[in-house]
Design an enzyme around this catalytic site. Structure first.
Site, PDB file in Angstrom:
ATOM      1  N   GLU A   1     152.634 106.518  20.387  1.00  0.00           N
ATOM      2  CA  GLU A   1     153.408 105.535  21.176  1.00  0.00           C
ATOM      3  C   GLU A   1     153.456 104.176  20.490  1.00  0.00           C
ATOM      4  O   GLU A   1     154.117 103.373  20.868  1.00  0.00           O
ATOM      5  CB  GLU A   1     152.970 105.401  22.539  1.00  0.00           C
ATOM      6  CG  GLU A   1     151.572 105.220  22.814  1.00  0.00           C
ATOM      7  CD  GLU A   1     150.404 106.375  22.860  1.00  0.00           C
ATOM      8  OE1 GLU A   1     149.553 106.321  23.293  1.00  0.00           O
ATOM      9  OE2 GLU A   1     151.081 107.421  22.432  1.00  0.00           O
TER      10      GLU A   1
ATOM     11  N   ARG B   1     139.073 111.742  21.715  1.00  0.00           N
ATOM     12  CA  ARG B   1     138.692 111.977  23.093  1.00  0.00           C
ATOM     13  C   ARG B   1     138.842 113.148  23.636  1.00  0.00           C
ATOM     14  O   ARG B   1     138.168 113.698  24.552  1.00  0.00           O
ATOM     15  CB  ARG B   1     139.342 110.928  23.933  1.00  0.00           C
ATOM     16  CG  ARG B   1     139.090 109.519  23.668  1.00  0.00           C
ATOM     17  CD  ARG B   1     139.653 108.687  24.215  1.00  0.00           C
ATOM     18  NE  ARG B   1     141.283 108.227  23.935  1.00  0.00           N
ATOM     19  CZ  ARG B   1     141.620 107.567  23.099  1.00  0.00           C
ATOM     20  NH1 ARG B   1     140.904 106.880  22.080  1.00  0.00           N
ATOM     21  NH2 ARG B   1     142.949 107.678  22.734  1.00  0.00           N
TER      22      ARG B   1
END
Length: 198
Positions: free
Chosen positions: A116, A79
């Site tokens: 994460e 991204r």
């Protein structure tokens, strides 16, 4: 630092950017690290579909970096690739892609990091940056800071100077944490769906 705390408080562009980001619960998988209901994925593809909000995003970054003598905009796969090239063109810098393993054809250096919700590695061509080049690193979201820290390590291993890291979205937990590996962090908006975060 968040853009609203750095001269853009009340700027309607930030509200438009935030409103254009879709929240997708439990994607890519269910995890309770950041929310009671699982990962609240911040989908920036809807931001890209809104040409005004997308332009606001690029314009804010360009306004920030146009006079900082930046020679490299490094984008984190994937991204960061959506924002980095436009920023690089506008400020007269080159764009350097930081890729996932096995995606670059030439000689590479790599850096491992924790996500994460897992582990990964970034790679960069060894000849992508020169010593003392001034770099900004762009990604869509900062959560734990692991990806950005790996990107900083890649740049610094080649003698480049990382001026700042920039993200469209920053989790509330990073609000008081303005630096990664000693580097400033600039974030446009907090994630949508904050009521779901612990």
């Amino acid at each position: 630092m968040f853009a609203a705390e750095n001269g853009l408080k009340g700027d309607p562009r930030l509200e438009a950017i935030s409103a254009a980001i879709r929240v997708v619960p439990n994607f890519p998988k269910k995890s309770f690290m950041f929310s009671r209901t699982g990962i609240m994925f911040q989908d920036i593809t809807t931001l890209l579909l809104d040409h005004k909000a997308f332009k606001h995003t690029i314009d804010i970054f360009v306004d920030r970096y146009k006079d900082m003598q930046i020679s490299v905009v490094a984008g984190v796969e994937a991204r960061g690739f959506m924002f980095g090239p436009s920023i690089a063109l506008a400020i007269g810098a080159k764009f350097v892609p930081l890729r996932k393993p096995g995606k670059l054809p030439g000689k590479v250096i790599s850096e491992s990091y924790e996500l994460e919700y897992g582990h990964d590695r970034l790679e960069m061509h060894v000849d992508a940056v020169e010593p003392l080049e001034r770099v900004i690193i762009i990604d869509d979201l900062v959560a734990t800071g692991g990806t950005l820290s790996a990107a900083i390590s890649l740049m610094e291993s080649q003698g480049a100077e990382v001026v700042e890291c920039a993200c469209v979205i920053g989790l509330p937990e990073v609000k008081g944490q303005h630096k990664l590996k000693g580097k400033p962090l600039y974030v446009l908006v907090e994630p949508s769906g904050l009521d779901e975060f612990c």
